[in-house]
Motif scaffolding. Structure first.
Motif, PDB file in Angstrom:
ATOM      1  N   THR A  83      73.859 -11.001  87.867  1.00 57.06           N
ATOM      2  CA  THR A  83      73.090  -9.927  87.243  1.00 57.06           C
ATOM      3  C   THR A  83      71.750  -9.756  87.946  1.00 57.06           C
ATOM      4  OG1 THR A  83      74.133 -10.313  85.078  1.00 57.06           O
ATOM      5  CG2 THR A  83      72.021  -9.140  85.089  1.00 57.06           C
ATOM      6  N   THR A  84      71.092 -10.876  88.217  1.00 57.55           N
ATOM      7  CA  THR A  84      69.810 -10.836  88.920  1.00 57.55           C
ATOM      8  C   THR A  84      69.981 -10.304  90.339  1.00 57.55           C
ATOM      9  OG1 THR A  84      69.003 -12.725  87.637  1.00 57.55           O
ATOM     10  CG2 THR A  84      67.836 -12.218  89.683  1.00 57.55           C
ATOM     11  N   ALA A  85      71.019 -10.752  91.013  1.00 54.51           N
ATOM     12  CA  ALA A  85      71.261 -10.315  92.397  1.00 54.51           C
ATOM     13  C   ALA A  85      71.512  -8.805  92.456  1.00 54.51           C
ATOM     14  CB  ALA A  85      72.451 -11.074  92.980  1.00 54.51           C
ATOM     15  N   ILE A  86      72.278  -8.296  91.504  1.00 53.00           N
ATOM     16  CA  ILE A  86      72.546  -6.858  91.476  1.00 53.00           C
ATOM     17  C   ILE A  86      71.271  -6.077  91.189  1.00 53.00           C
ATOM     18  CG2 ILE A  86      73.768  -5.022  90.236  1.00 53.00           C
ATOM     19  CD1 ILE A  86      76.045  -7.069  89.765  1.00 53.00           C
ATOM     20  N   THR A  87      70.454  -6.597  90.280  1.00 53.12           N
ATOM     21  CA  THR A  87      69.186  -5.940  89.943  1.00 53.12           C
ATOM     22  C   THR A  87      68.280  -5.862  91.172  1.00 53.12           C
ATOM     23  OG1 THR A  87      69.311  -6.758  87.664  1.00 53.12           O
ATOM     24  CG2 THR A  87      67.162  -6.022  88.437  1.00 53.12           C
ATOM     25  N   LYS A  88      68.264  -6.930  91.955  1.00 51.96           N
ATOM     26  CA  LYS A  88      67.395  -6.989  93.133  1.00 51.96           C
ATOM     27  C   LYS A  88      67.944  -6.208  94.324  1.00 51.96           C
ATOM     28  CE  LYS A  88      65.299 -11.568  92.349  1.00 51.96           C
ATOM     29  NZ  LYS A  88      65.216 -12.947  92.896  1.00 51.96           N
ATOM     30  N   ASP A 127      64.436  -2.280  84.202  1.00 53.20           N
ATOM     31  CA  ASP A 127      65.179  -2.886  83.104  1.00 53.20           C
ATOM     32  C   ASP A 127      66.457  -3.513  83.675  1.00 53.20           C
ATOM     33  OD1 ASP A 127      67.327  -2.988  81.027  1.00 53.20           O
ATOM     34  OD2 ASP A 127      65.750  -2.200  79.736  1.00 53.20           O
ATOM     35  N   PRO A 128      66.572  -4.848  83.659  1.00 53.90           N
ATOM     36  CA  PRO A 128      67.705  -5.499  84.341  1.00 53.90           C
ATOM     37  C   PRO A 128      69.061  -5.171  83.748  1.00 53.90           C
ATOM     38  CG  PRO A 128      66.433  -7.101  83.076  1.00 53.90           C
ATOM     39  CD  PRO A 128      65.646  -5.832  83.071  1.00 53.90           C
ATOM     40  N   LEU A 129      69.164  -5.133  82.428  1.00 55.13           N
ATOM     41  CA  LEU A 129      70.459  -4.876  81.802  1.00 55.13           C
ATOM     42  C   LEU A 129      70.946  -3.466  82.103  1.00 55.13           C
ATOM     43  CD1 LEU A 129      72.759  -5.794  80.022  1.00 55.13           C
ATOM     44  CD2 LEU A 129      71.400  -5.178  78.012  1.00 55.13           C
ATOM     45  N   CYS A 130      70.064  -2.484  81.966  1.00 52.35           N
ATOM     46  CA  CYS A 130      70.462  -1.095  82.237  1.00 52.35           C
ATOM     47  C   CYS A 130      70.736  -0.877  83.724  1.00 52.35           C
ATOM     48  CB  CYS A 130      69.381  -0.140  81.748  1.00 52.35           C
ATOM     49  SG  CYS A 130      69.292  -0.032  79.944  1.00 52.35           S
ATOM     50  N   THR A 131      69.958  -1.520  84.583  1.00 49.94           N
ATOM     51  CA  THR A 131      70.188  -1.394  86.026  1.00 49.94           C
ATOM     52  C   THR A 131      71.586  -1.871  86.390  1.00 49.94           C
ATOM     53  OG1 THR A 131      67.843  -1.662  86.552  1.00 49.94           O
ATOM     54  CG2 THR A 131      69.415  -2.126  88.315  1.00 49.94           C
ATOM     55  N   ALA A 176      72.268  10.235  80.673  1.00 51.34           N
ATOM     56  CA  ALA A 176      71.659  11.091  81.690  1.00 51.34           C
ATOM     57  C   ALA A 176      70.182  10.750  81.890  1.00 51.34           C
ATOM     58  CB  ALA A 176      71.816  12.558  81.305  1.00 51.34           C
ATOM     59  N   TYR A 177      69.454  10.638  80.804  1.00 53.36           N
ATOM     60  CA  TYR A 177      68.033  10.296  80.918  1.00 53.36           C
ATOM     61  C   TYR A 177      67.852   8.884  81.475  1.00 53.36           C
ATOM     62  CZ  TYR A 177      66.292  14.426  78.459  1.00 53.36           C
ATOM     63  OH  TYR A 177      65.954  15.715  78.118  1.00 53.36           O
ATOM     64  N   GLY A 178      68.695   7.967  81.027  1.00 49.73           N
ATOM     65  CA  GLY A 178      68.592   6.593  81.513  1.00 49.73           C
ATOM     66  C   GLY A 178      68.777   6.499  83.009  1.00 49.73           C
ATOM     67  N   LEU A 179      69.717   7.279  83.544  1.00 47.71           N
ATOM     68  CA  LEU A 179      69.952   7.284  84.988  1.00 47.71           C
ATOM     69  C   LEU A 179      68.702   7.738  85.738  1.00 47.71           C
ATOM     70  CD1 LEU A 179      71.797   7.011  87.430  1.00 47.71           C
ATOM     71  CD2 LEU A 179      72.610   9.336  86.991  1.00 47.71           C
ATOM     72  N   HIS A 180      68.025   8.765  85.239  1.00 52.04           N
ATOM     73  CA  HIS A 180      66.800   9.245  85.890  1.00 52.04           C
ATOM     74  C   HIS A 180      65.694   8.190  85.837  1.00 52.04           C
ATOM     75  CE1 HIS A 180      67.656  13.413  86.991  1.00 52.04           C
ATOM     76  NE2 HIS A 180      68.467  13.433  85.928  1.00 52.04           N
ATOM     77  N   ILE A 181      65.610   7.471  84.721  1.00 48.08           N
ATOM     78  CA  ILE A 181      64.579   6.437  84.590  1.00 48.08           C
ATOM     79  C   ILE A 181      64.852   5.290  85.566  1.00 48.08           C
ATOM     80  CG2 ILE A 181      63.631   4.669  83.050  1.00 48.08           C
ATOM     81  CD1 ILE A 181      64.123   6.738  80.758  1.00 48.08           C
ATOM     82  N   ILE A 182      66.096   4.830  85.614  1.00 47.68           N
ATOM     83  CA  ILE A 182      66.465   3.743  86.528  1.00 47.68           C
ATOM     84  C   ILE A 182      66.285   4.179  87.980  1.00 47.68           C
ATOM     85  CG2 ILE A 182      68.374   2.298  87.336  1.00 47.68           C
ATOM     86  CD1 ILE A 182      67.191   1.430  84.650  1.00 47.68           C
TER      87      ILE A 182
END
Length: 208
Positions: free
Chosen positions: A22-27, A103-107, A169-175
């Motif tokens: 999870t951390t590796a994907i976030t980074k 946000d790691p979980l949403c990312t 949709a909004y979450g994607l723009h934030i990430i």
């Protein structure tokens, strides 16, 4: 010679590796991700990670399953004891949109959801989360309707599906770090939609 760990220890190891992935994907994102990257994050050897997960895809499926469960459970548990339907709805909206681009979980969820276009297992997990979130919204809306607080202008499931789609949709723009979209304004946009179709007055969010 590698010695098989006891079942309890195996569970701990798997949890460590899921967390590290999870951390590796976030980074790093999904592009070019390797077992070696996960091993480095976990402080383990690549051989040990491969022992538990013979392929990277095996690990990614477990990461996706874990992320889906965490995201849903966080929202579900947060509203369970709220008696006021409006507050239940505001809390559901608040937790459906990431607080920030990092946000790691949403990312991780967005990264793995994109992977769903090429993988049936990940596609099923994406669909599962969508259905769970629609069910969560539908329950909140039905409780409010039964108490006379909400007056839906269309079927509650349709409202729920639209609300979840707006969040996504909004979450994607934030990430994706779209500077024109702030978490609190995104939440208020969802609230305004719900306010309109439910004929109620919902207090909007303010900047943190």
């Amino acid at each position: 010679m590698m010695v098989m760990a006891r079942p309890k220890r195996q569970g701990v190891r798997r949890s460590e590796m899921v967390s590290a992935a999870t951390t590796a994907i976030t980074k790093r994102g999904m592009t070019g991700l390797r077992i070696k990257d996960v091993a480095e994050e976990a402080g383990l050897s690549a051989g040990l990670v491969s022992y538990y997960y013979p392929s990277l895809e095996d690990l990614l499926v477990e990461v996706h399953e874990h992320a889906v469960d965490r995201f849903y459970r966080r929202r579900h548990d947060a509203v369970q004891d709220l008696a006021d339907p409006v507050e239940r709805l505001r809390t559901t909206v608040r937790l459906g949109i990431p607080d920030a681009a990092d946000d790691p979980l949403c990312t991780v969820l967005y990264e793995l959801h994109l992977h769903a276009s090429r993988n049936a297992t990940h596609s099923a997990l994406l669909s599962t989360l969508f259905d769970l979130e629609v069910s969560l919204y539908s329950t909140v809306l039905e409780i409010g309707r039964s108490q006379g607080v909400f007056t839906p202008s269309m079927p509650t499931e349709e409202i729920a599906r639209t609300a979840v789609s707006l969040e996504d949709a909004y979450g994607l723009h934030i990430i994706a770090r779209n500077r024109r979209i702030e978490p609190w304004t995104a939440r208020n946009s969802v609230l305004r939609y719900l306010d309109t179709v439910l004929s109620c007055s919902i207090a909007e969010f303010t900047p943190d």
